[in-house]
Design a protein around this motif. Sequence first.
Motif, short mmCIF file in Angstrom:
data_model
loop_
_atom_site.label_atom_id
_atom_site.label_comp_id
_atom_site.label_asym_id
_atom_site.label_seq_id
_atom_site.Cartn_x
_atom_site.Cartn_y
_atom_site.Cartn_z
N PHE A 80 19.57 43.28 72.04
CA PHE A 80 19.50 43.65 73.44
C PHE A 80 19.70 45.16 73.59
CE2 PHE A 80 19.94 39.21 73.82
CZ PHE A 80 19.50 38.85 75.10
N GLU A 81 19.10 45.69 74.62
CA GLU A 81 19.27 47.12 74.93
C GLU A 81 20.65 47.34 75.54
OE1 GLU A 81 16.07 48.80 77.18
OE2 GLU A 81 14.54 47.71 76.06
N PHE A 114 22.18 30.37 71.17
CA PHE A 114 21.46 31.59 70.80
C PHE A 114 20.50 31.99 71.91
CE2 PHE A 114 23.19 30.47 66.79
CZ PHE A 114 23.20 31.61 66.01
N VAL A 115 20.59 33.24 72.32
CA VAL A 115 19.68 33.81 73.32
C VAL A 115 19.08 35.04 72.64
CG1 VAL A 115 19.45 34.72 75.66
CG2 VAL A 115 21.23 33.01 75.15
N ASP A 116 17.97 34.84 71.92
CA ASP A 116 17.54 35.86 70.98
C ASP A 116 16.03 36.03 70.87
OD1 ASP A 116 16.78 33.55 69.66
OD2 ASP A 116 18.03 33.86 67.90
N GLY A 117 15.28 35.48 71.83
CA GLY A 117 13.83 35.63 71.76
C GLY A 117 13.19 34.90 70.60
N TRP A 129 9.75 47.30 63.99
CA TRP A 129 10.11 46.16 63.14
C TRP A 129 10.58 44.99 63.99
CZ3 TRP A 129 14.85 43.72 62.91
CH2 TRP A 129 14.98 42.74 61.93
N LEU A 130 11.46 45.28 64.98
CA LEU A 130 12.02 44.22 65.80
C LEU A 130 10.94 43.50 66.60
CD1 LEU A 130 14.59 42.82 66.92
CD2 LEU A 130 14.55 44.51 68.77
N GLU A 131 10.00 44.25 67.14
CA GLU A 131 8.94 43.64 67.94
C GLU A 131 8.06 42.72 67.10
OE1 GLU A 131 7.10 47.09 69.59
OE2 GLU A 131 8.52 47.21 71.28
N LYS A 132 7.88 43.06 65.83
CA LYS A 132 7.11 42.19 64.93
C LYS A 132 7.93 41.00 64.47
CE LYS A 132 4.10 45.83 63.07
NZ LYS A 132 3.71 46.59 61.85
N TRP A 158 12.68 43.81 72.79
CA TRP A 158 14.12 43.82 72.99
C TRP A 158 14.48 42.91 74.16
CZ3 TRP A 158 17.87 46.41 70.21
CH2 TRP A 158 17.44 47.39 69.31
N GLY A 159 15.67 42.35 74.14
CA GLY A 159 16.15 41.60 75.28
C GLY A 159 16.75 42.51 76.33
N LYS A 160 16.71 42.07 77.58
CA LYS A 160 17.36 42.75 78.69
C LYS A 160 18.68 42.03 78.98
CE LYS A 160 13.71 45.38 79.40
NZ LYS A 160 13.73 46.84 79.10
#
Length: 263
Positions: free
Chosen positions: A200-201, A254-257, A217-220, A227-229
């Motif tokens: 998260f940001e 887990f809240v992790d996309g 890297w994270l977006e892939k 990123w999470g808000k």
Amino acid sequence: MPPQNDFLSARFGLDGQRALLTGSSQGIGYALALGLARAGAAVVLNGRNAAKLHTARAALLDACPSAQVDTLCFDVTDHDAVRKAVDAYELETGSIDILVNNAGMQHRTPLEDFPADRFEMLMQTNVSSVFNVGQAVARYMIGRGKGRIINICSVQTALARPGIAPYTATKGAVANLTKGMATDWAKHGLQCNAIAPGYFETPLNAALVADPEFTAWLEKRTPAGRWGKVDELVGACVFLSSGAASFVNGHVLFVDGGISVSL
């Protein structure tokens, strides 16, 4: 049958509840405090810096003018100071019905070079704090026969990355301490659960957010591709704080996309 909004309010509403959130002058803690306030809870902001707490309180009231907001300044790593602050608040102000153990820190160094003093500081801030505040608040919750404790874990509860092995160890410990809390305290009417945020940001991740290579890297790596808000953590916190979670205990949400379930 009652109207749908009445049903949802009865199950998820937090009117009449008071929540203490550690490390809530900024970042995830502040976002969760604002979310719980908007759901109807009175909130108690905590941190070590009284000036930052004052600023956070003013910002929260500006965002949610109807909120009831207190501040409680103490160091979560000091067991005696925690006990004194919680005892005084319960005696002089009122009950703490919801506890969110959010205070935490990060330090990034290869494990072979990791300073011993930083390791101990991580353990005190990320693990001992959960024990200290959890125990102090639970004593009162047990006496009342009800209460909600929500510990903030991390995607590193289940996964590891280079350079943060001690942080990973602390968040694994928080997950197991959560299970232990549920095992000991469910019989007293407490629900003890955890939320494990992904990336998260936040101020804690500022260096990573500013790194284009890491963000790429994270977006892939994350199925959601971003990123999470921090406000995306609010729903989980409201749920675990509410009557809707009356039979949820010892769970790590887990809240992790999707990062923790995808190769």
